[in-house]
Design a protein around this motif. Sequence first.
Motif, PDB file in Angstrom:
ATOM      1  N   ALA A 138       0.504  -2.442 -11.626  1.00  0.00           N
ATOM      2  CA  ALA A 138      -0.606  -3.350 -11.350  1.00  0.00           C
ATOM      3  C   ALA A 138      -1.870  -2.768 -11.986  1.00  0.00           C
ATOM      4  O   ALA A 138      -1.976  -1.555 -12.167  1.00  0.00           O
ATOM      5  CB  ALA A 138      -0.773  -3.506  -9.844  1.00  0.00           C
ATOM      6  N   GLU A 163       0.837  -1.198   0.000  1.00  0.00           N
ATOM      7  CA  GLU A 163       0.000   0.000   0.000  1.00  0.00           C
ATOM      8  C   GLU A 163       0.873   1.249   0.000  1.00  0.00           C
ATOM      9  O   GLU A 163       1.649   1.474   0.925  1.00  0.00           O
ATOM     10  CB  GLU A 163      -0.901  -0.002   1.227  1.00  0.00           C
ATOM     11  CG  GLU A 163      -1.867  -1.166   1.246  1.00  0.00           C
ATOM     12  CD  GLU A 163      -2.726  -1.207   2.497  1.00  0.00           C
ATOM     13  OE1 GLU A 163      -2.680  -0.263   3.307  1.00  0.00           O
ATOM     14  OE2 GLU A 163      -3.456  -2.195   2.658  1.00  0.00           O
ATOM     15  N   THR A 189      -0.311  -2.901  -4.219  1.00  0.00           N
ATOM     16  CA  THR A 189      -1.681  -3.390  -4.072  1.00  0.00           C
ATOM     17  C   THR A 189      -2.681  -2.253  -3.902  1.00  0.00           C
ATOM     18  O   THR A 189      -3.877  -2.445  -4.099  1.00  0.00           O
ATOM     19  CB  THR A 189      -1.791  -4.326  -2.844  1.00  0.00           C
ATOM     20  OG1 THR A 189      -1.359  -3.610  -1.671  1.00  0.00           O
ATOM     21  CG2 THR A 189      -0.923  -5.559  -3.030  1.00  0.00           C
TER      22      THR A 189
END
Length: 114
Positions: A94, A35, A66
């Motif tokens: 991502a 994070e 993430t």
Amino acid sequence: MTNSELGQGPDEATDGGHLEVDHEARLTTITLHGEVDAALGNVLDDLCARAGAAGLPVRVDLSAVTFLESTGASFLVRLTRAVTPHRVTLVKPAPQVLYLLQVTKLVTIFDIVD
């Protein structure tokens, strides 16, 4: 310039995310994990200033991120300004990170590679 000269050891971590810095002769590589949020804010601010002072192109590996909120997005934008005239290359963002960059139209200011 070594990692310690950048103001950090090989890793900087918080409960949610961490980063690694590898400073080579012609390139600075930043790897973000987990994070990327306000908990990393001060570390990212310092890293941005030091990367700019190094005057090298920067590659940011986002494959293990993430969660990226405004602190992380702001860091990436400030990083592009700090390393001008060099570009910032984002490596393997991502899907959720790429989506955020597309929605905010920030995707146009980076080179993105898989």
